[in-house]
Design a protein around this motif. Structure first.
Motif, short mmCIF file in Angstrom:
data_model
loop_
_atom_site.label_atom_id
_atom_site.label_comp_id
_atom_site.label_asym_id
_atom_site.label_seq_id
_atom_site.Cartn_x
_atom_site.Cartn_y
_atom_site.Cartn_z
N GLU A 206 18.63 0.31 -0.46
CA GLU A 206 17.19 0.06 0.38
C GLU A 206 16.15 1.60 0.30
O GLU A 206 15.60 2.16 0.53
CB GLU A 206 17.54 -0.24 1.57
N ARG A 207 17.13 2.83 0.63
CA ARG A 207 16.80 4.34 0.56
C ARG A 207 15.70 4.60 -0.78
O ARG A 207 15.15 5.53 -0.48
CB ARG A 207 17.86 4.84 1.26
N LEU A 208 16.96 4.42 -2.01
CA LEU A 208 16.12 5.17 -2.53
C LEU A 208 14.92 4.00 -3.26
O LEU A 208 13.83 4.40 -4.42
CB LEU A 208 16.81 4.54 -4.01
N THR A 209 14.39 2.70 -2.55
CA THR A 209 13.47 1.47 -2.45
C THR A 209 12.53 2.16 -1.82
O THR A 209 11.07 2.88 -2.59
CB THR A 209 13.38 0.56 -2.61
N THR A 210 12.43 2.84 -0.96
CA THR A 210 11.47 3.70 0.00
C THR A 210 11.07 4.91 -0.96
O THR A 210 10.28 5.28 -0.45
CB THR A 210 12.36 3.51 1.27
N LEU A 211 12.40 5.34 -1.23
CA LEU A 211 12.26 6.51 -2.13
C LEU A 211 10.64 6.49 -3.13
O LEU A 211 10.38 7.53 -3.30
CB LEU A 211 12.98 7.96 -2.47
N ASP A 212 10.92 5.79 -4.16
CA ASP A 212 10.06 5.26 -5.01
C ASP A 212 8.85 5.26 -4.43
O ASP A 212 8.15 5.65 -4.99
CB ASP A 212 10.92 4.29 -5.59
N THR A 213 8.90 4.23 -3.33
CA THR A 213 7.55 3.90 -2.78
C THR A 213 6.49 5.46 -2.44
O THR A 213 5.95 5.61 -2.78
CB THR A 213 7.75 3.03 -1.61
#
Length: 335
Positions: A206-213
């Motif tokens: 989830e943290r990495l997905t937020t970073l990607d966004t």
């Protein structure tokens, strides 16, 4: 949980060198070796050895309280140049679980194969590797195309399998794929704590997905799409967010650029309105500053996050990636 390898006395007598390794693994001074203490003395936790920081971060974030993580590459050491000592080799042999990335550290790859630890995971096998060179994501036309094809940039070295780029952690999406694979492998290695590993993996993804966004939104509209770096570590990131990476050297930070490459970069900087040359925290900035001065460009840090030191612009992977995003937004003229 760690099962030590017992060696008969007769075998030790006939294999002195291996016996010395085994003895060094039991020495008191070994507890200070590595960032997380010697593997095999983990107080009931899974003894994990990570090859360098991006693997260490995954192991710590996913393993949480159930793992004792040590790393072969100490902070401030350029991982490509790492040579293993006797204690580090013993550390590998004592591990319950090893996490590494094949193609970054040849000496580590060889030592891990020799250690023969059953729960050994190559992060490169958990996603798809691609081939990247000194430039990614852009065609400069005939003016530069012949030069690229003709010399492949003199002095450039390739890493990974068959020239593939191992810098997968700099793409949050690929890093998340690897995180899922690491989580699954930890569940298999330590099924008693599988639920905790699943929970931690989900939180990290989830943290990495937020970073990607954040990267997608921050780099969606920029004045230029081209950035110049010391070495070609950002191919996956460039590809993910529609940018063009131009590196001074190749995939290896030790490679020396040819005069033709320096001339080419000067032309590319003028053509693509590049204003910044990026250098790194663990590699000399001399060449980058020379190229920048030659073309009248600024310099800044774009961190490949191969290690965290006091010079890093952040305390962990996510923080440094956010600093990288800010540096790219500034250099590329994000609107």
């Amino acid at each position: 949980m760690n099962i030590r390898r017992l060696i008969p006395t007769a075998t030790l007598a006939g294999s002195l060198s291996f016996g010395l390794v085994a003895l060094s693994a039991c020495s008191p001074s070994d507890a200070a070796d590595g960032a997380g203490g010697a593997a095999g003395k983990s107080g009931g936790k899974l003894a994990v050895v990570a090859s360098f920081y991006p693997m260490q971060y995954l192991a710590e974030e996913i393993g949480g309280d159930h793992v004792d993580v040590s790393t072969l590459t100490k902070p401030g050491v350029e991982p490509h140049e790492l040579e293993l000592g006797t204690r580090q080799a013993a550390q590998l042999g004592e591990a319950d679980y090893i996490l590494f990335l094949k193609g970054i550290q040849p000496a580590v790859d060889e030592a891990i194969t020799a250690a023969g630890v059953p729960n050994t995971v190559d992060a490169a096998s958990l996603t798809t590797l691609e081939k990247h060179g000194s430039e990614v994501g852009h065609d400069h036309g005939d003016e530069h195309g012949d030069e690229h094809a003709g010399e492949e940039h003199a002095g450039e070295e390739h890493e990974g399998e068959a020239g593939t780029d191992p810098h997968i952690w700099l793409d949050p999406v690929k890093y998340a794929e690897v995180a899922k694979g690491v989580g699954a492998s930890l569940e298999k290695a330590d099924p008693d704590n599988a639920a905790a590993y699943r929970k931690n993996t989900t939180a990290l993804v989830e943290r990495l997905t937020t970073l990607d966004t954040a990267f997608k939104e921050g780099l969606a509209d920029t004045s230029t799409k081209t950035f110049i770096t010391t070495h070609s570590a950002f191919g996956y990131l460039a590809e993910r967010y529609g940018l063009t990476q131009e590196s001074i050297s190749g995939l290896s930070p030790e490679s020396e650029p040819s005069p033709a490459r320096i001339k080419e970069l000067r032309s590319i900087a003028a053509e693509d309105k590049v204003g910044t040359v990026f250098f790194e925290t663990l590699v000399s900035d001399k060449t980058a500053k020379t190229v920048a001065a030659d073309s009248g460009l600024r310099t800044d840090v774009l961190d490949p996050i191969e290690g965290i030191t006091e010079k890093s612009k952040g305390a962990d992977y996510v923080e440094v990636m956010k600093s990288n995003l800010a540096a790219l937004e500034k250099a590329l003229g994000a609107k």
